[in-house]
Enzyme design. Structure first.
Site, PDB file in Angstrom:
ATOM      1  CB  ALA A  48      95.271 -27.890  57.001  1.00  0.00           C
ATOM      2  CB  CYS A  65      97.766 -14.037  57.646  1.00  0.00           C
ATOM      3  SG  CYS A  65      96.404 -14.863  56.834  1.00  0.00           S
ATOM      4  NE  ARG A 116      92.364 -25.648  55.228  1.00  0.00           N
ATOM      5  CZ  ARG A 116      93.199 -24.814  54.600  1.00  0.00           C
ATOM      6  NH1 ARG A 116      93.069 -24.609  53.307  1.00  0.00           N
ATOM      7  NH2 ARG A 116      94.149 -24.163  55.257  1.00  0.00           N
ATOM      8  CE  LYS A 172     101.555 -19.252  61.164  1.00  0.00           C
ATOM      9  NZ  LYS A 172     100.592 -19.130  60.079  1.00  0.00           N
TER      10      LYS A 172
HETATM   11  N1  SAM Z   1      98.372 -22.958  60.524  1.00  0.00           N
HETATM   12  C1  SAM Z   1      98.222 -23.232  59.108  1.00  0.00           C
HETATM   13  C2  SAM Z   1      99.582 -23.194  58.465  1.00  0.00           C
HETATM   14  O1  SAM Z   1     100.499 -22.576  59.009  1.00  0.00           O
HETATM   15  O2  SAM Z   1      99.761 -23.824  57.410  1.00  0.00           O
HETATM   16  C3  SAM Z   1      97.230 -22.289  58.473  1.00  0.00           C
HETATM   17  C4  SAM Z   1      95.887 -22.307  59.150  1.00  0.00           C
HETATM   18  S1  SAM Z   1      94.643 -21.384  58.338  1.00  0.00           S
HETATM   19  C5  SAM Z   1      95.090 -19.757  58.635  1.00  0.00           C
HETATM   20  C6  SAM Z   1      93.278 -21.612  59.388  1.00  0.00           C
HETATM   21  C7  SAM Z   1      92.719 -23.016  59.447  1.00  0.00           C
HETATM   22  O3  SAM Z   1      91.609 -23.022  60.361  1.00  0.00           O
HETATM   23  C8  SAM Z   1      92.174 -23.555  58.137  1.00  0.00           C
HETATM   24  O4  SAM Z   1      92.860 -24.721  57.785  1.00  0.00           O
HETATM   25  C9  SAM Z   1      90.703 -23.845  58.425  1.00  0.00           C
HETATM   26  O5  SAM Z   1      90.229 -25.009  57.795  1.00  0.00           O
HETATM   27  C10 SAM Z   1      90.669 -23.980  59.928  1.00  0.00           C
HETATM   28  N2  SAM Z   1      89.338 -23.703  60.531  1.00  0.00           N
HETATM   29  C11 SAM Z   1      88.258 -23.166  59.928  1.00  0.00           C
HETATM   30  N3  SAM Z   1      87.222 -23.110  60.798  1.00  0.00           N
HETATM   31  C12 SAM Z   1      87.655 -23.609  61.965  1.00  0.00           C
HETATM   32  C13 SAM Z   1      87.053 -23.831  63.231  1.00  0.00           C
HETATM   33  N4  SAM Z   1      85.763 -23.490  63.460  1.00  0.00           N
HETATM   34  N5  SAM Z   1      87.794 -24.392  64.201  1.00  0.00           N
HETATM   35  C14 SAM Z   1      89.076 -24.728  63.975  1.00  0.00           C
HETATM   36  N6  SAM Z   1      89.706 -24.536  62.792  1.00  0.00           N
HETATM   37  C15 SAM Z   1      89.006 -23.972  61.803  1.00  0.00           C
END
Ligand code: SAM
Length: 460
Positions: free
Chosen positions: A116, A236, A143, A120
């Site tokens: 989310a 990022c 999300r 990507k």
């Molecule tokens: N890939 C997405 C995009 O391109 O739009 C952005 C991803 S964002 C950098 C990281 C995501 O990791 C968030 O949506 C967050 O909710 C999720 N996240 C947070 N904790 C996590 C966990 N323990 N395991 C997996 N995902 C997690």
């Protein structure tokens, strides 16, 4: 000359980056404040050169991503109708490198573990040309709903949107994926120019806390990668503890993985292992910097799980799991609206009476929290089939028998987007509404009227 930096930037962040970047620090800080925006064009909406000519802004190409363009000026690209119609996705140029470096292929099984809001995932889906199997997973429920909306907006047909923890996925799907993307939650230093919350949350302690969480996520994700398959890790942020440091720790604990060279694309610079005393092999990782190209910066490392790919892994599902009565209703309604004959290949009816075309055997996802088990094509309500909005968003005008094309300034468009109707004496049935040839959604004609079927939650 020393750059004047935003007062809100944490002193420790500035000190650390100045220490590592030395003579490049000023150029880096200046570039980090830039407000360029990136648009990734959607090839399912038309040839890229045509789309680029049709968007109303002056754009520059992105050297590493043929689908991407960037705009120097702050444009209202998020408020433009073409955004709603999935003509483009607003995405930082350096984030567009993920799908380029992962290089997903149309016949592969691909997992986007932290997907989310979907930047990507929708890029990966476009590169898979709607084929193969794509799991777009997001652990945070709210999300995951946004992810599902973006998947629909961009006309993606080969993705299952899943809301699960990495551990539960690994328990169900060990060794299933040819390619896995972990776009990890991070301290987001690359987003400082547009995300004041990331600035407020930043501290050296947060960086270390993130690194611990990232290591845990990677440990939990590793079993999902097929032997011979690849795992792309990205953040990022610039903090080496969350980048080279995380990958060094992962490789230490996982001798079955190796770091491999990233595909050589313009704008990619080697990793910086010396910043965290990581082994020299971490030079194989890559960094995009804000001061050496468009975009706000990103880190990537590509890992390969050693060993031969096992035999007997599941194929893309081509079965059908729909009661005969529902199939007949669907065939009739969809058959009347669409040009090509309707197929029951991959068709499944969920417990909520929604019809999806899925690429994955329902037995494989049973019991998991799946928001969208594939391409949502219709729903069964009161013994009738209602074509879904997601079906419309993945069609081209030539796929549909009856199309009404509107211009952006046509007053009927405003009425359509509010859920209204207008007089129309054409034949009864479903009509695809398009604007400038791009799908907007369904309308239904009957009794001299064309009535909008634009989803209530999207109405303006
Ligand atoms: N890939 C997405 C995009 O391109 O739009 C952005 C991803 S964002 C950098 C990281 C995501 O990791 C968030 O949506 C967050 O909710 C999720 N996240 C947070 N904790 C996590 C966990 N323990 N395991 C997996 N995902 C997690």
């Amino acid at each position: 000359m020393t750059t004047t930096l935003p007062e809100t930037w944490p002193a420790d962040f500035i000190r650390r980056m100045r220490g590592w970047l030395g003579a490049d620090a000023d150029a880096f800080f200046t570039a980090l404040t830039k407000r360029d925006i990136g648009l990734r064009l959607n090839p399912t909406r038309g040839p890229l050169d045509e789309l680029r000519a049709r968007i109303p802004w002056e754009t520059q190409p992105i050297p590493w991503c043929p689908e991407g363009v960037w705009l120097q000026e702050e444009a209202q690209a998020g408020a433009h109708l073409y955004h709603t119609l999935g003509v483009y996705y607003m995405q930082d140029p350096s984030a567009m490198a993920a799908a380029v470096l992962l290089d997903p292929r149309p016949d592969e099984w691909v997992l986007d573990l932290a997907a989310a809001p979907g930047g990507k995932t929708t890029h990966i889906a476009a590169r898979m040309r709607g084929e193969g199997v794509l799991i777009a997973n997001e652990v945070v429920r709210r999300r995951a709903s946004v992810l599902a909306m973006n998947v629909e907006r961009m006309g993606v047909t080969n993705a299952l949107v899943v809301n699960e923890t990495p551990e539960r996925l690994a328990a169900r799907w060990p060794g299933l994926f040819d390619a896995v993307l972990v776009d990890a939650p991070c301290s987001g230093e690359g987003t400082f120019s547009r995300d004041s919350q990331a600035i407020r949350d930043w501290s050296v302690d947060t960086v270390f806390g993130n690194a611990r969480r990232q290591k845990q996520i990677l440990d939990q994700t590793a079993p999902l990668v097929r032997c011979g398959g690849r795992l792309l890790y990205g953040t990022c942020t610039f903090a080496p503890e969350e980048n080279e440091g995380v990958i060094a720790a992962f490789l230490d604990g996982h001798p079955d993985f190796e770091i491999v060279d990233l595909p050589q694309v313009p704008g990619l610079h080697p990793g910086c292992p010396e910043w965290v005393n990581a082994p020299d092999v971490l030079r194989r990782a890559g960094r995009f910097w804000p001061h050496t190209g468009p975009g706000h910066g990103h880190f990537y490392a590509l890992l390969r799980r050693q060993g031969e790919p096992p035999n007997g892994l599941p194929e893309r599902w081509t079965g059908s799991d729909v009661p005969g009565r529902v199939w007949s209703l669907y065939q009739k309604t969809a058959g009347e609206a669409l040009v090509a004959p309707v197929s029951d290949r991959g068709l499944v009816l969920t417990k909520t009476d929604d019809l999806y075309v899925t690429s994955m055997d329902p037995k494989l996802w049973e019991g998991l929290h799946v928001l969208r088990p594939g391409w949502w094509v219709a729903s069964l309500r009161h013994n009738k089939i209602w074509p879904d909005h997601a079906l419309a968003m993945a069609l081209r005008p030539e796929d549909v028998r009856d199309v009404v094309d509107l211009t952006q300034d046509d007053p009927r468009l405003a009425s359509y987007l509010r859920g209204g109707f207008w007089s129309d004496l054409g034949p009864a049935g479903y009509v695809l509404i398009t604007v400038d040839g791009f799908p907007v959604g369904w309308a239904k004609r009957g009794e001299g009227r064309l009535r909008s079927r634009y989803p209530v939650h999207l109405r303006g």
